[in-house]
Write a protein that holds these residues in place. Sequence first.
Motif, PDB file in Angstrom:
ATOM      1  N   TYR A  35       0.815  -1.221   0.000  1.00 12.94           N
ATOM      2  CA  TYR A  35       0.000   0.000   0.000  1.00 12.94           C
ATOM      3  C   TYR A  35       0.847   1.268   0.000  1.00 12.94           C
ATOM      4  O   TYR A  35       0.362   2.353  -0.319  1.00 12.94           O
ATOM      5  N   ASN A  85      -1.338   4.154 -10.950  1.00 11.06           N
ATOM      6  CA  ASN A  85      -2.048   2.865 -11.049  1.00 11.06           C
ATOM      7  C   ASN A  85      -1.725   1.878  -9.921  1.00 11.06           C
ATOM      8  O   ASN A  85      -2.029   0.692 -10.042  1.00 11.06           O
ATOM      9  N   MET A 140      -2.993   1.521  -6.983  1.00 11.45           N
ATOM     10  CA  MET A 140      -4.205   0.939  -6.397  1.00 11.45           C
ATOM     11  C   MET A 140      -4.742  -0.173  -7.288  1.00 11.45           C
ATOM     12  O   MET A 140      -5.034  -1.282  -6.826  1.00 11.45           O
ATOM     13  N   ALA A 141      -4.831   0.100  -8.592  1.00  7.01           N
ATOM     14  CA  ALA A 141      -5.381  -0.878  -9.527  1.00  7.01           C
ATOM     15  C   ALA A 141      -4.519  -2.137  -9.572  1.00  7.01           C
ATOM     16  O   ALA A 141      -5.029  -3.259  -9.559  1.00  7.01           O
ATOM     17  N   CYS A 155      -2.168  -3.206  -7.269  1.00  2.50           N
ATOM     18  CA  CYS A 155      -2.023  -3.908  -5.993  1.00  2.50           C
ATOM     19  C   CYS A 155      -3.309  -4.612  -5.569  1.00  2.50           C
ATOM     20  O   CYS A 155      -3.263  -5.712  -5.030  1.00  2.50           O
ATOM     21  N   TYR A 156      -4.427  -3.950  -5.773  1.00  4.83           N
ATOM     22  CA  TYR A 156      -5.652  -4.494  -5.172  1.00  4.83           C
ATOM     23  C   TYR A 156      -6.796  -4.782  -6.127  1.00  4.83           C
ATOM     24  O   TYR A 156      -7.795  -5.366  -5.731  1.00  4.83           O
ATOM     25  N   GLN A 157      -6.677  -4.316  -7.369  1.00  5.80           N
ATOM     26  CA  GLN A 157      -7.855  -4.470  -8.228  1.00  5.80           C
ATOM     27  C   GLN A 157      -7.593  -5.315  -9.463  1.00  5.80           C
ATOM     28  O   GLN A 157      -8.338  -5.245 -10.443  1.00  5.80           O
ATOM     29  N   GLY A 158      -6.520  -6.079  -9.429  1.00  5.79           N
ATOM     30  CA  GLY A 158      -6.302  -7.061 -10.487  1.00  5.79           C
ATOM     31  C   GLY A 158      -5.739  -6.537 -11.790  1.00  5.79           C
ATOM     32  O   GLY A 158      -5.646  -7.269 -12.771  1.00  5.79           O
ATOM     33  N   ALA A 159      -5.325  -5.257 -11.843  1.00  5.10           N
ATOM     34  CA  ALA A 159      -4.720  -4.747 -13.077  1.00  5.10           C
ATOM     35  C   ALA A 159      -3.348  -5.396 -13.263  1.00  5.10           C
ATOM     36  O   ALA A 159      -2.703  -5.774 -12.280  1.00  5.10           O
ATOM     37  N   THR A 187     -12.531   4.441   1.936  1.00  6.58           N
ATOM     38  CA  THR A 187     -11.987   3.191   1.406  1.00  6.58           C
ATOM     39  C   THR A 187     -10.941   2.567   2.326  1.00  6.58           C
ATOM     40  O   THR A 187     -10.388   1.521   2.016  1.00  6.58           O
ATOM     41  N   THR A 200      -4.780  -5.335   3.726  1.00  3.20           N
ATOM     42  CA  THR A 200      -6.183  -5.209   3.355  1.00  3.20           C
ATOM     43  C   THR A 200      -6.793  -6.608   3.282  1.00  3.20           C
ATOM     44  O   THR A 200      -6.065  -7.601   3.164  1.00  3.20           O
ATOM     45  N   ASP A 227      -8.129  -8.001   0.859  1.00  3.52           N
ATOM     46  CA  ASP A 227      -7.704  -8.642  -0.387  1.00  3.52           C
ATOM     47  C   ASP A 227      -6.327  -9.276  -0.240  1.00  3.52           C
ATOM     48  O   ASP A 227      -6.087 -10.383  -0.701  1.00  3.52           O
TER      49      ASP A 227
END
Lengths: 561, 311
Positions: A152, A161, A163-164, A166-170, A479, B41, B43
């Motif tokens: 983080y 990017n 956030m995308a 590390c945590y959103q699968g990008a 968030t 987190t 996740d």
Amino acid sequence: MRHNVKRLTTSVLVSLSMVAGLTACGNEGGGAGAGAGTTGTTQGNTATTTDGINLQYSVTEELNSLDPNTNYSATSMGMITNCYEGLMAYQADGTIGYGLASNVDISEDGCTYTFTIRDEAYWSNGDKVTSNDFYYSWRRLADPDMGCTYAYMLITAGVKNAMAVCYQGAPLDDLGISCPDDKTFVVELDAPRSYFNDLLAAGSYFMPVNQSYVESCGDQFALDKEHTIYCGPFQMSEWEVGGTTYLLSKNPNYYAADSVSVDSIRYTLLTDAQQKILAWESGKLDQVQLSGDFISMYASDPDLYKFGYPGLFFIAFNCEDEYFSNRNLRMAVSTAIDKSVIVDSILCDGSVAADYAIPADFAKDSKGVTFRENIGNPTYNTYDLAAASTYWEEAKKELGVDSISVEFLYNEDSQLASVAAYIQSELQKNLPGMSVTLRQTSYNQRLADMGNGDYQFGITRWYADYQDASTYLDMWIETSNLNYENWFNEEYNELYKKVVGELALDEEKRIQTQAKMEEIILSEAAICPLYQPVFTYLRNNNYEYVYTATGATITRFTKRK
Amino acid sequence: MLKYCLKRIGMAAITTLIIIIILFFLLQLMPGSPFNNERLTPDQIAVLNTKYGLDKPLPLQIVIYIKNMITGDFGVSYNIQQNYPVANLLATKFPTTIRLGLQAFVVGIIFGLILGIIAALHHNGPLDTGTTIFAMLGSSVPSHVLALGLVFFLAYKCGWFPLTYSSAQPVLSSILPTIALSIGPMAMTARYTRNEMIEVMDSEYITLAETKGVRRFRVVVVHGLKNALIPLITTLGPMLMGLMTGSTVCEQIFAIPGIGSLFITAIQANDYNVVITLAFIFSMMYIVTLLVIDLLYGVIDPRIRLAGGKK
């Protein structure tokens, strides 16, 4: 100085005579273990030899690995920062300058950093330090499959990017970093970050790893001496996994080896408070952290050293609770506790009562002025029984009750237990009709309960991760997984977006906006700040120390007086 | 006898299996996960759970664990020594704990026996009183206080010993921990031996031996002590186990890289593999020790024959 034999004899005899009475087996550290002085650099010393400086420190937990990306233990991170170096690094005068980078070009919008890697930087196995070492390391940090705790920090640093990825699968390739050639490392930020250089100098997780070496080690990388290489001022010369002592010695391959005045640092695992004092008194330690009675015992010792690591202990209110969703109730609790009693009569270690959310002596701006000084030291929800009483009456009216019974959560810790008992008695006395029961749990259980919203109110704490008020204010955005309060405020979230967005480079407005955010959270009383902890040490006075802007010691530059 | 032993070993295997299964369930009840860091987190925790197979159904985890265990793979540590094989981690710590435990056991038993015999032979005399006082103190003074006292006077004030344990001086630096660990067992052994010896020395066969002109030393050791030992033997198993599973307090004070504090840390940190492996090894040690003690009984006291042995 040393050899306060009489005092010590008394102390040990007293503790011997107290015999069984005291249950806890002398765990020292006073709960301070967490962050004390370990950021970036380290601490203390002795040894009265005439030649080299060989420092002796104690640690309270074992070194668990020297992998910069995956590590998260305070002890190990302290050693990592001595064995590796970042793009930027602390200099002999305590400021931040170039580390493994020899130059950086910053784009006009402050969003693109182009680093040139130092020509003369080598790994201890002879490999050259290249931009790929950083590229590989940062991708490793971001890689969800690695599960790095500090991933983080890429988001905190503002890496594009992050956030995308590390945590959103990008895909990893989307991360805003590149290495066009062996010498050049480019970082793109979503928005400028005033503290970016601090992170590069102090953040062990951003330090480089050598790809070919890591791959050749497989899953054993940095787990022991045989699988670790170094690019920083020190290297590990004694490290027996499962052992109790570690020796760092000067790394001859370090490009600035001449500037390192310390020859070696020995760390010994010591967890018993009395034993540490004996080691200090025998000259076997150059620094020891004090707790409890030892603080008053050594109060006038010239070796005494107090270190206010930026931290805050506070009451978190679960704003989704049937009672604590009521602002007046939260205000009543916040104004009904005399915090000076906590610091002066319970803790007695120099901790400071706090009527604010962002610690004092912390987050200096470009002129060296701290955040609190910058915003004129406002205080919120100070101890005021008349106000508390009014809030309490209002709260009862709004809740439609005459009395309430609530549960206060805290984790096992002798000091916290006393603080909790005090808060319980204050609230029951000052808010007639409020009945408080205490619930003590393990630390893990407390985190789990707060994380799941399975609590009403209780004590938690936070130590700053980096030198900016955002390290605190981030916690309460919608968030954040650290928003134990379950408190959501539209205006607060909007201001946060401004702080990390359009105001990122406008220092003054940014700080004023952060001040506004503090005002909002405290006027809503989502938390009730209690105190700012202070760590007390005995530290060899024969040496001269170099400090960072935050007051942490930069070990490698320690000199004889 | 052989049949009895086989039966006991079979039971031991089943007991161990049950212990592992119960432990797996108990660990699930512990708060948090091995990845208890506020900064992680949900996740990230999910990713870590998948990485270490903790997302699989519990029965499957147990099966996988046991399957690996049979091949000597006890898994890796989740957080104490991240990704480090548990077997290697324990291999570095167990020898020290076992050595110190055995040293303390031997010292405790030998001196305990000597003190007990002296007290019994001087029944109601000043030596008896002195030994009784020592035994009472030895069993009531907390080991924390005792260890600190030893360190303070013998290491700090007199400077005869190192303050802490050091693998560079494995003998000298183990003396104080050995003394600290052995006082409890010594006191217990002394008390048991004294009481039993007094009773035995009053019995008729001792009088007979004495009247037959058997030498005093032989009467005490061969006729007296051997019979007095029987009840003591029941206490030896738990005593030895207590010493060999490590003492958290002594390990903390003497900075010993041992198993005792590792076990506590592992439980607090939810390092499942370390907890289960240690619990497994401890159970095995208990089972083996108790088996040996049972067998020893038969050897020392011919009146007692193991049920299985008679059949």
